[in-house]
Design a protein around this motif. Sequence first.
Motif, short mmCIF file in Angstrom:
data_model
loop_
_atom_site.label_atom_id
_atom_site.label_comp_id
_atom_site.label_asym_id
_atom_site.label_seq_id
_atom_site.Cartn_x
_atom_site.Cartn_y
_atom_site.Cartn_z
N ALA A 115 10.27 -26.42 -24.63
CA ALA A 115 9.98 -26.31 -24.11
C ALA A 115 10.52 -25.93 -22.87
O ALA A 115 11.34 -27.68 -22.48
CB ALA A 115 8.31 -26.29 -23.70
N THR A 116 11.25 -25.37 -22.13
CA THR A 116 11.69 -25.72 -20.66
C THR A 116 11.96 -24.45 -19.55
O THR A 116 10.88 -23.39 -19.88
CB THR A 116 13.45 -25.39 -20.88
OG1 THR A 116 13.81 -23.56 -21.51
CG2 THR A 116 14.31 -26.21 -21.95
N PHE A 117 12.33 -25.32 -18.49
CA PHE A 117 12.14 -24.53 -17.05
C PHE A 117 13.07 -24.50 -16.22
O PHE A 117 13.48 -24.83 -16.61
CB PHE A 117 11.17 -25.36 -16.40
CG PHE A 117 10.59 -24.77 -14.88
CD1 PHE A 117 11.88 -25.60 -13.84
CD2 PHE A 117 10.50 -23.71 -14.48
CE1 PHE A 117 11.71 -24.94 -12.59
CE2 PHE A 117 10.03 -23.16 -13.33
CZ PHE A 117 11.06 -23.60 -11.95
N TYR A 118 13.23 -23.23 -15.62
CA TYR A 118 14.56 -22.92 -14.45
C TYR A 118 13.53 -22.40 -13.39
O TYR A 118 12.79 -21.37 -13.75
CB TYR A 118 15.60 -22.04 -15.67
CG TYR A 118 15.67 -22.24 -16.36
CD1 TYR A 118 15.72 -22.47 -17.97
CD2 TYR A 118 17.17 -23.68 -16.45
CE1 TYR A 118 16.03 -22.52 -19.56
CE2 TYR A 118 17.74 -24.37 -17.25
CZ TYR A 118 17.14 -23.71 -19.13
OH TYR A 118 18.22 -24.16 -20.24
N ALA A 119 14.03 -22.37 -12.30
CA ALA A 119 14.18 -21.89 -11.12
C ALA A 119 14.84 -21.00 -11.62
O ALA A 119 15.94 -20.55 -11.89
CB ALA A 119 14.86 -23.06 -10.55
N ASP A 120 14.44 -19.50 -10.67
CA ASP A 120 14.79 -18.17 -10.71
C ASP A 120 15.67 -18.11 -10.01
O ASP A 120 16.89 -17.65 -10.62
CB ASP A 120 14.07 -16.84 -9.66
CG ASP A 120 12.88 -16.67 -10.15
OD1 ASP A 120 11.58 -16.40 -9.86
OD2 ASP A 120 12.07 -16.89 -12.24
N SER A 121 17.00 -18.58 -9.60
CA SER A 121 18.15 -19.05 -8.49
C SER A 121 19.21 -19.43 -9.44
O SER A 121 20.13 -18.89 -9.33
CB SER A 121 17.91 -19.98 -7.29
OG SER A 121 17.64 -21.49 -7.72
N VAL A 122 18.27 -20.49 -10.45
CA VAL A 122 19.67 -20.39 -11.41
C VAL A 122 19.60 -19.76 -12.82
O VAL A 122 20.25 -20.48 -13.38
CB VAL A 122 19.21 -22.18 -12.05
CG1 VAL A 122 19.69 -23.22 -10.03
CG2 VAL A 122 17.97 -22.80 -12.61
N LYS A 123 18.57 -19.29 -13.13
CA LYS A 123 18.45 -18.31 -14.79
C LYS A 123 19.17 -18.21 -15.04
O LYS A 123 20.27 -17.04 -14.33
CB LYS A 123 16.87 -17.65 -14.60
CG LYS A 123 15.72 -18.22 -14.63
CD LYS A 123 14.43 -17.51 -14.66
CE LYS A 123 13.45 -18.43 -14.67
NZ LYS A 123 12.09 -17.54 -15.12
#
Length: 123
Positions: free
Chosen positions: A56-64
């Motif tokens: 599982a990963t997470f990305y901030a919207d600004s870097v997706k």
Amino acid sequence: VQLQACGGGLVQAGGSLRLSCAASGVPFDDYAIGWFRQAPGKERESVSAINWSGRATFYADSVKGRFTISRDVAKNALYLQMNNLKPEDTAVYYCAASKYGLATMLPEDFFSWGQGTLVTVSS
């Protein structure tokens, strides 16, 4: 677990950098590991994270779509591939660990903050 980020530098807008986070002390796949950044005069913000299993990963919207987080369990290392960099990506980047998986991306829920690495993107 002790973490240390490196790999920052100066790059032109549109360029790429790969940050590395080296872990020591315990296997970092016991924890979620996150990337954060702090620009001058701004609060520290979450950028990306990967959970202990790597599934599982997470990305901030600004870097997706531009940044990719990955890890090498054998090397106890975490990476952040940053493509199509923008001037607003300029910041000191840190890696840190969490016992809470990806349930929270608040900086106060992470620990083992090492020295960050400076990324400067020129326009």
